[in-house]
Structures are given as structure tokens and as C-alpha cells.
Design an enzyme around this catalytic site. Structure first.
Site, short mmCIF file in Angstrom:
data_model
loop_
_atom_site.label_atom_id
_atom_site.label_comp_id
_atom_site.label_asym_id
_atom_site.label_seq_id
_atom_site.Cartn_x
_atom_site.Cartn_y
_atom_site.Cartn_z
N HIS A 110 0.81 -1.23 0.00
CA HIS A 110 0.00 0.00 0.00
C HIS A 110 0.84 1.27 0.00
O HIS A 110 0.31 2.37 -0.15
CB HIS A 110 -1.01 0.00 1.16
CG HIS A 110 -0.42 0.27 2.51
ND1 HIS A 110 -0.61 1.45 3.17
CD2 HIS A 110 0.31 -0.50 3.32
CE1 HIS A 110 -0.02 1.40 4.35
NE2 HIS A 110 0.56 0.21 4.46
N CYS A 145 0.94 4.81 12.76
CA CYS A 145 0.81 3.41 13.16
C CYS A 145 0.52 3.27 14.65
O CYS A 145 0.92 2.30 15.27
CB CYS A 145 2.09 2.65 12.80
SG CYS A 145 2.50 2.71 11.05
#
Length: 352
Positions: free
Chosen positions: A182, A296
Site C-alpha cells: 500500500h 501506526c
């Protein structure tokens, strides 16, 4: 509705049209790649064709490619070893969380690894050394060739996190290289570990022996097909680099890591006196999407451990990451610069 400008490509970049087409085509295939009937053989053919295409792009053997759910799992697979681990102090949290026992190698003020300190740590005995090719927060490119030479001379192994650099720089030569679809115009949920010698790996995810026993679980057939399709459309990163240079010149701000080689699309921009979370929110209200550090941490904004390792102290919590993509426009840069300068001006007026 206010137009939205996306400048967070280091977190994820939009899937390329050919990747979406490949995703849809593979999703229409009925068959488990492990099944021996015709549907299973068709599905397995898609996986193996994708493996061959990605291996050719990466410059490695097809059997060196182990498909995973993304860069985090690829890193965890390589790090799942009883061997001592050394890691750069600015490594991604996926490395630091997988091996909290890792000995950290310091970096300089630009975030470049201290080669002398690495050599000293290697002198204590063989280790698995984890070093990012390019940092996900600052874009700083590490001297991987020099790192690899030190590691090889010490009889150790090298794991390179190339999640950010893949597609922008040639992949480095290492024992293990982690990549993620991605970040390349594929879709989330697919990545790969490139392993020079896969035989020595210990699976993290056990199951039915898929991926030649290295990673259990039914392969993500649509995601793998999209991954292979995405790499067929290289981006013009020279154009993006010019946009990034234009952006930084307009702001006349401190850019963390600017004294080192960097990826062409990432700027880590300081705004002293304004918390990173506040900057992100104000820019979002202006229609511009950026981030503070890595994306994240389940949507949380913390002071950057990367900037802290670079010796920035309180300033580690007063910077944002702006990351451009292949489709970023000059008008996007203009809009961001205007919004950032307005935010900086408001800070100055408040301070006065």
C-alpha cells in the site's frame, strides 16, 4: 464541502487504477490457491505469477519472496529469531515492538546511523542488524552499503526495512528486505519479506504450511494480484522532489534531517511552540491532511521517538510530516504553504 488535499502518502498512498482492476479480477476468481482442483490451480497461478513479477522487479529469486499481510508482519518474521538484535534508534515501531530487547544504535542530529557505534556493538558477536533504508518520518536515507559491509565483516545478518523506499530507490542488497504494497500503489493488507535464505526463518503465523511453510494462512489473492499490478506503473519521483524543494523553500522553516540524503517526497517540518497534534488538526480544518510522525499508533499522536533519538528534546513533539505522492500538484503545495504560514503567523501574534 471544502476540497481535501492529501499530503500523507508516507502513511498510505492511493491505489493505482491498474491495481484496483487486478484486485477486482482476482476477487472474482473462485478457488483457494492451496486447492488442487481447477479453481485452486487458477488461483495459485495468480499468486505465483505475481511472485515472479515482484521478484523480477526486486531483482531476486522468486522463492525469496514470502507474502505477508504487510511490512509489519514481514519485519516480525525476520526478527523472530533467538539471535541478538541490533536496531537503529530511529527504526519503525514495528521493529522496536517486535524486539524490545534490541540494542539500539545511536544516530546523529540528522538521524543517520553512527557507523562507529554499530561496529563497536558488532564486535561483541554475531547479530541480526535492523536498519531502515529510509526513515518513515524524516525520509532520511541510511548508508546501507556501508552498514552492509560492516555487518558482513562481522559475520552477522542484515534486515532492511524498505517499506518507504521501495519504488523510489533501488532495493538494497541484504539478508532480509521488508516491503509493503500500500506504499507502492497497491492495497493495504499485503506485503512481502525478501529473504536471501528463507530456510532459516521461524514462522510467526503458523497454520497450513502456506508460503512454503514460512507463513500460515490462505494467501490474500486479490491483494497479491494488486501488489504485482501496482509495481508496473513507476512514478516520476524527480517531479515530486522538485515540488518538495519548492514547499520547503516557501516555508523557510527548520526541516529535520535536511542535512542528510532524503527520499524525494517527505518533509519533517518544525513549528516550535505548537504541538504536533494541534498542527495536524488545524491543517485538517483547512482541508489538508498531514500527520505527526508515523501513522501506526491507532490514531494517537505522541512525541516522535525518531526526533527524540536525533536529540531534539521538546521539539520532538512540535513537528509534522508532509509526504507527497505521484499525483501531488503544484496547487496542493500552494495551499499547504498558505495554511502553514497562516498557522505560523497566528503563533507569532499570540506570542507577541
Amino acid at each position: 464541502m471544502k476540497s481535501r488535499i492529501y499530503l500523507d502518502h508516507a502513511a498510505t498512498t492511493p491505489a493505482r487504477p491498474q491495481a484496483i482492476a487486478a484486485l477486482a479480477a482476482a476477487a472474482a476468481v473462485v478457488g483457494n490457491p492451496s486447492s488442487v482442483h481447477s479453481g485452486g490451480r487458477t488461483a495459485n497461478g495468480i499468486v505465483e505469477t505475481a511472485r515472479d513479477r515482484i521478484a523480477a522487479w526486486a531483482g531476486c529469486r522468486a522463492d525469496a519472496i514470502i507474502f505477508t499481510s504487510g511490512g509489519t508482519e514481514a519485519l516480525a518474521l525476520a526478527l523472530n529469531t533467538p539471535q541478538r538484535v541490533l536496531a537503529g534508534a530511529t527504526e519503525h515501531s514495528a521493529v522496536l515492538a517486535a524486539r524490545p530487547d534490541a540494542a539500539l544504535v545511536p544516530v546523529d542530529a540528522d538521524g543517520v546511523i553512527d557507523l562507529a557505534a554499530l561496529a563497536a556493538l558488532l564486535a561483541a558477536g554475531p547479530a541480526l542488524v535492523a536498519v531502515q533504508h529510509a526513515n518513515n518520518e524524516t525520509g532520511v536515507v541510511q548508508p546501507i552499503a556501508e552498514v552492509a559491509a560492516l555487518v558482513a565483516a562481522a559475520g552477522s545478518r542484515l534486515l532492511v526495512d524498505a517499506v518507504q523506499s521501495a519504488g523510489k530507490l533501488p532495493l538494497p542488497h541484504a539478508d532480509f528486505v521488508a516491503i509493503s504494497a500500500h506504499k507502492l500503489g497497491g492495497v493495504p493488507g499485503t506485503g512481502a519479506l525478501i529473504a536471501r535464505d528463507p530456510a532459516g526463518l521461524t514462522p510467526v503465523q503458523r497454520g497450513g504450511g502456506q508460503e512454503r511453510g514460512h507463513r500460515g494462512g490462505t494467501p490474500n489473492l486479490p491483494g497479491i494480484a494488486a501488489f504485482a499490478a501496482a509495481i508496473d506503473s513507476p512514478a516520476d519521483w524527480n517531479r515530486v522532489a522538485v515540488l518538495r524543494e519548492t514547499l520547503e523553500a516557501r516555508l523557510a522553516a527548520t526541516i529535520h534531517g535536511a542535512g542528510a540524503p532524503r527520499l524525494p517526497n517527505i518533509s519533517n517540518i518544525a513549528l516550535p511552540g505548537v504541538a504536533a497534534a494541534t498542527q495536524v488538526m488545524r491543517l485538517d480544518l483547512a482541508g489538508i491532511m498531514v500527520s505527526a510522525g508515523a501513522a501506526c499508533s491507532s490514531g494517537k499522536v505522541h512525541a516522535s521517538h525518531v526526533l527524540a533519538a536525533m536529540g531534539l528534546g521538546d521539539a520532538a513533539g512540535e513537528a509534522i510530516r508532509v509526504s507527497l505522492g505521484p499525483d501531488t500538484l503544484g496547487s496542493d503545495i500552494d495551499a499547504f504553504a498558505a495554511a502553514w504560514l497562516a498557522m505560523a503567523g497566528a503563533r507569532d501574534r499570540h506570542a507577541a
